[in-house]
Write an enzyme that holds these catalytic residues in place. Structure first.
Site, PDB file in Angstrom:
ATOM      1  N   TYR A  25      35.947  35.480  44.521  1.00 50.58           N
ATOM      2  CA  TYR A  25      34.858  34.506  44.570  1.00 50.58           C
ATOM      3  C   TYR A  25      35.301  33.100  44.906  1.00 50.58           C
ATOM      4  O   TYR A  25      34.476  32.224  45.116  1.00 50.58           O
ATOM      5  CB  TYR A  25      34.097  34.506  43.242  1.00 50.58           C
ATOM      6  CG  TYR A  25      33.465  35.832  42.977  1.00 50.58           C
ATOM      7  CD1 TYR A  25      32.358  36.241  43.701  1.00 50.58           C
ATOM      8  CD2 TYR A  25      34.011  36.703  42.046  1.00 50.58           C
ATOM      9  CE1 TYR A  25      31.804  37.472  43.494  1.00 50.58           C
ATOM     10  CE2 TYR A  25      33.448  37.945  41.828  1.00 50.58           C
ATOM     11  CZ  TYR A  25      32.351  38.331  42.547  1.00 50.58           C
ATOM     12  OH  TYR A  25      31.797  39.554  42.344  1.00 50.58           O
ATOM     13  N   GLY A  26      36.580  32.863  44.953  1.00 49.65           N
ATOM     14  CA  GLY A  26      36.975  31.499  45.278  1.00 49.65           C
ATOM     15  C   GLY A  26      38.462  31.278  45.240  1.00 49.65           C
ATOM     16  O   GLY A  26      39.236  32.129  44.811  1.00 49.65           O
TER      17      GLY A  26
ATOM     18  N   GLY B 188      40.821  34.501  44.458  1.00 50.36           N
ATOM     19  CA  GLY B 188      40.134  35.690  43.980  1.00 50.36           C
ATOM     20  C   GLY B 188      38.979  36.019  44.897  1.00 50.36           C
ATOM     21  O   GLY B 188      38.785  35.368  45.930  1.00 50.36           O
TER      22      GLY B 188
ATOM     23  N   LYS C 191      38.451  25.536  40.599  1.00 51.17           N
ATOM     24  CA  LYS C 191      38.046  26.727  41.349  1.00 51.17           C
ATOM     25  C   LYS C 191      36.942  26.330  42.320  1.00 51.17           C
ATOM     26  O   LYS C 191      35.902  25.819  41.906  1.00 51.17           O
ATOM     27  CB  LYS C 191      37.540  27.769  40.349  1.00 51.17           C
ATOM     28  CG  LYS C 191      37.240  29.117  40.935  1.00 51.17           C
ATOM     29  CD  LYS C 191      37.110  30.104  39.775  1.00 51.17           C
ATOM     30  CE  LYS C 191      36.570  31.423  40.167  1.00 51.17           C
ATOM     31  NZ  LYS C 191      36.494  32.340  39.032  1.00 51.17           N
TER      32      LYS C 191
ATOM     33  N   LEU D   7      46.735  27.787  43.293  1.00 49.51           N
ATOM     34  CA  LEU D   7      47.192  28.569  42.136  1.00 49.51           C
ATOM     35  C   LEU D   7      46.890  30.046  42.331  1.00 49.51           C
ATOM     36  O   LEU D   7      47.536  30.910  41.752  1.00 49.51           O
ATOM     37  CB  LEU D   7      46.475  28.092  40.862  1.00 49.51           C
ATOM     38  CG  LEU D   7      46.886  26.740  40.297  1.00 49.51           C
ATOM     39  CD1 LEU D   7      45.950  26.321  39.175  1.00 49.51           C
ATOM     40  CD2 LEU D   7      48.319  26.781  39.801  1.00 49.51           C
ATOM     41  N   GLY D   8      45.880  30.329  43.121  1.00 52.20           N
ATOM     42  CA  GLY D   8      45.538  31.732  43.334  1.00 52.20           C
ATOM     43  C   GLY D   8      44.240  31.849  44.087  1.00 52.20           C
ATOM     44  O   GLY D   8      43.520  30.865  44.276  1.00 52.20           O
TER      45      GLY D   8
ATOM     46  N   ASP E 181      35.680  42.754  33.153  1.00 51.22           N
ATOM     47  CA  ASP E 181      36.643  42.658  34.263  1.00 51.22           C
ATOM     48  C   ASP E 181      38.055  42.449  33.707  1.00 51.22           C
ATOM     49  O   ASP E 181      38.811  41.622  34.205  1.00 51.22           O
ATOM     50  CB  ASP E 181      36.254  41.492  35.194  1.00 51.22           C
ATOM     51  CG  ASP E 181      36.875  41.645  36.577  1.00 51.22           C
ATOM     52  OD1 ASP E 181      37.380  42.744  36.889  1.00 51.22           O
ATOM     53  OD2 ASP E 181      36.865  40.667  37.346  1.00 51.22           O
TER      54      ASP E 181
HETATM   55  N1  LIG Z   1      42.915  28.077  34.689  1.00 55.93           N
HETATM   56  C1  LIG Z   1      43.828  28.587  35.535  1.00 55.93           C
HETATM   57  N2  LIG Z   1      45.114  28.184  35.473  1.00 55.93           N
HETATM   58  C2  LIG Z   1      46.045  28.696  36.303  1.00 55.93           C
HETATM   59  N3  LIG Z   1      45.796  29.619  37.259  1.00 55.93           N
HETATM   60  C3  LIG Z   1      44.533  30.059  37.384  1.00 55.93           C
HETATM   61  C4  LIG Z   1      43.481  29.569  36.538  1.00 55.93           C
HETATM   62  N4  LIG Z   1      42.331  30.183  36.895  1.00 55.93           N
HETATM   63  C5  LIG Z   1      42.641  31.006  37.903  1.00 55.93           C
HETATM   64  N5  LIG Z   1      43.956  30.950  38.217  1.00 55.93           N
HETATM   65  C6  LIG Z   1      44.654  31.711  39.266  1.00 55.93           C
HETATM   66  O1  LIG Z   1      43.742  31.958  40.322  1.00 55.93           O
HETATM   67  C7  LIG Z   1      43.550  33.375  40.523  1.00 55.93           C
HETATM   68  C8  LIG Z   1      42.091  33.666  40.874  1.00 55.93           C
HETATM   69  O2  LIG Z   1      41.240  33.174  39.836  1.00 55.93           O
HETATM   70  P1  LIG Z   1      39.922  33.952  39.349  1.00 55.93           P
HETATM   71  O3  LIG Z   1      40.300  35.335  38.892  1.00 55.93           O
HETATM   72  O4  LIG Z   1      39.207  33.098  38.349  1.00 55.93           O
HETATM   73  O5  LIG Z   1      39.108  34.018  40.707  1.00 55.93           O
HETATM   74  P2  LIG Z   1      37.974  35.040  41.113  1.00 55.93           P
HETATM   75  O6  LIG Z   1      37.509  34.630  42.466  1.00 55.93           O
HETATM   76  O7  LIG Z   1      36.915  35.078  40.062  1.00 55.93           O
HETATM   77  O8  LIG Z   1      38.794  36.392  41.151  1.00 55.93           O
HETATM   78  P3  LIG Z   1      38.341  37.920  41.035  1.00 55.93           P
HETATM   79  O9  LIG Z   1      38.383  38.468  42.421  1.00 55.93           O
HETATM   80  O10 LIG Z   1      39.406  38.536  40.152  1.00 55.93           O
HETATM   81  O11 LIG Z   1      36.991  37.974  40.388  1.00 55.93           O
HETATM   82  C9  LIG Z   1      44.017  34.020  39.215  1.00 55.93           C
HETATM   83  O12 LIG Z   1      44.521  35.315  39.406  1.00 55.93           O
HETATM   84  C10 LIG Z   1      45.089  33.060  38.714  1.00 55.93           C
HETATM   85  O13 LIG Z   1      46.338  33.396  39.301  1.00 55.93           O
END
Ligand SMILES: Nc1ncnc2c1ncn2[C@@H]1O[C@H](COP(=O)(O)OP(=O)(O)OP(=O)(O)O)[C@@H](O)[C@H]1O
Length: 507
Positions: free
Chosen positions: A99-100, A97, A117, A94-95, A210
């Site tokens: 951290y994961g 970031g 995640k 799904l994506g 954030d």
């Molecule tokens: N509950 C969800 N449902 C659908 N897509 C999601 C969900 N949570 C995260 N994503 C997708 O995954 C991507 C990364 O998630 P997230 O921002 O939680 O990760 P992170 O590692 O904390 O990122 P960051 O570098 O922004 O801190 C998001 O931009 C979104 O596109």
């Protein structure tokens, strides 16, 4: 596990269908108010009163939610027993970031889809950032708000910590803004929800820290939720931590703050929604930041403020970029928008915290009652009574026609026998629900798609793998057609987890 470690190619397959009804609902309200106002002063007073009663209802609900949060936060968070990665089928990324990686996962035991995640333990230990995952787990567990992603459970193995969230199907606000220039009214719809989410978080003493369009994700109904509480912090006194995403960096990072950075970033997001661009030069890339950084430190000539206590951390790698952002925001020419909108953005992008909107004595009330937001009834928005301005749908799979009439030949051919045949066809097809369908609105309510368990209210035609479903409108005289290309999956529906099934996740 190899699947998780491999690099993720994220392609957005979401398209956004613009609602023709969204604007009408506000116009109608406005007309009604005006016509009533012109008829009787008494009525107009009662309308204003009822609006303020509704605001009170919203504020009361907010208080109740905060109380629940405080209660849950004191409870010890239990990791889910017996859950491993093998309990899930990983369907697609799904994506990704900082951290994961986030995956769409299917949990056969509960027949649910969720966002999983996966965070590498080693990377957290290397960078000494274990607190990030801990904070996300603890707050997300206790938070319950329609505009904040619902945390379901967590578990771990030797390599990863996994956080399971409800799956938000509509892609992030950044993707929506990349393909659609929002009108002010549409921007208000999203801003109102961000404001309510922040209002709740701040009421729980949590600074989000954030806020950016990538962390604001649309639900299948087109409403939004904040995700990613990794940087959120419970602020009992004041904080001085330097954090955030460079483009949204708060100017006051080196002096004590509470929730003010969130309002600053809110101002930037509203500007982006309304104008389509950030209030500073986004083309100012990382390498440019570094080359400028090697130039003479321009801090002393800065036009930020003469107040020497207003320090941006000069040792920061991106120091010059921050300066540019801050300076860019202070020379804003807000001409392409209404005066009310400009005043809201200016109010939020105040360098001086005391003068910043939302940071004064009345806190969030200054925003809730700001003239730019008068059309928004926060209580209705909170209960998701409005038709959303955009409905997300899965590209290539879902074709939606809003106002298709039922073909007359089709209507004529419906007799009892064909109806029975169709009904049985629908019941059989429940084994082959399309994975792609989201939801659809009909006048004033949302219809889940597909809804194969109520065959009596719709008709269905199939042609190869294209399936058209005709739904009756509320007045029953017209129909709209939803066409789905079938993608077969074994069984089950695509509902996201809701409050009821949280129980099953051991909450
Ligand atoms: N509950 C969800 N449902 C659908 N897509 C999601 C969900 N949570 C995260 N994503 C997708 O995954 C991507 C990364 O998630 P997230 O921002 O939680 O990760 P992170 O590692 O904390 O990122 P960051 O570098 O922004 O801190 C998001 O931009 C979104 O596109």
């Amino acid at each position: 596990m190899k699947y998780i470690s491999s690099s993720i190619q994220q392609t957005s397959d979401i398209v956004y269908i613009e609602s023709r009804h969204f604007t009408k609902q506000f116009c109608l309200n406005q007309q009604q108010v005006e016509s009533v106002q012109s008829r009787s002063r008494f009525c107009s007073i009662s309308i204003i009163k009822s609006k303020s009663i509704q605001l009170d209802e919203y504020l009361q609900e907010r208080q109740d939610r905060i109380r629940i949060f405080n209660h849950l936060l004191t409870k010890r968070l239990r990791a889910a027993l017996n859950l491993t990665l093998d309990s899930f089928q990983l369907l697609r990324p799904l994506g990704e970031g900082g951290y994961g990686s986030v995956f769409l996962a299917y949990h056969p035991d509960t027949n649910e889809y969720l966002a999983l995640k996966a965070i590498t333990k080693s990377s957290l230990v290397e960078t000494n950032e274990q607190h990030i995952i801990l904070s996300e787990r603890q707050y997300a567990f206790a938070l319950q708000h329609p505009n904040i992603v619902q945390f379901l459970t967590s578990f771990k193995d030797n390599e990863y910590v996994y956080l399971a969230f409800e799956w938000l199907q509509g892609g992030d606000l950044y993707s929506l803004m990349s393909c659609h220039q929002l009108t002010e009214l549409q921007a208000k719809f999203y801003s109102g929800q961000i404001i309510m989410a922040l209002d709740y978080l701040h009421g729980c003493s949590i600074a989000f820290r954030d806020l950016k369009p990538e962390n604001i994700v649309l639900t299948g109904h087109g409403y939004i939720k904040l995700i990613d509480l990794g940087l959120a912090k419970l602020i009992r006194g004041f904080s001085q931590t330097f954090c955030g995403t460079p483009h949204y960096i708060e100017i006051i990072m080196h002096r004590p703050y509470k929730f003010s950075p969130d309002y600053w970033t809110l101002g930037i997001i509203i500007h982006e929604m309304v104008t389509g661009s950030a209030p500073y030069d986004r083309t100012y890339h990382f390498h440019e930041a570094q080359s400028i950084e090697s130039l003479e430190d321009s801090r002393s000539e800065s036009t930020i403020e003469n107040d020497s206590s207003d320090l941006v951390r000069t040792s920061s790698k991106h120091y010059n970029m921050y300066l540019r952002i801050i300076n860019g925001c202070s020379f804003l020419h807000l001409t392409d928008m209404t005066e009310h909108c400009a005043s809201l953005i200016r109010g939020l992008l105040q360098h001086n915290i005391e003068q910043r909107l939302g940071c004064g004595q009345r806190a969030m009330l200054d925003l809730l009652e700001h003239p730019w937001l008068t059309e928004i009834n926060f209580w209705s928005l909170y209960r998701q009574k409005y038709i959303a301005p955009f409905l997300p749908a899965r590209k290539h799979f879902l074709q939606v026609k809003d106002s298709d009439e039922m073909p007359s030949c089709f209507l004529l051919s419906i007799n009892l026998v064909s109806f029975l045949l169709l009904t049985s066809l629908i019941s059989c097809s429940s084994l082959f629900l399309p994975l792609n369908a989201l939801s659809y609105y009909d006048n004033d309510r949302y219809l889940p798609l597909p809804d194969d368990h109520q065959p009596s209210i719709k008709f269905l035609t199939s042609f190869r793998n294209l399936r058209s479903t005709y739904y009756p409108r509320a007045n029953r005289n017209t129909w709209f057609r939803v066409s789905t290309y079938q993608q077969f999956k074994p069984s089950g529906s695509e509902e996201t987890p809701n409050g009821d099934n949280l129980m099953r996740w051991g909450r």
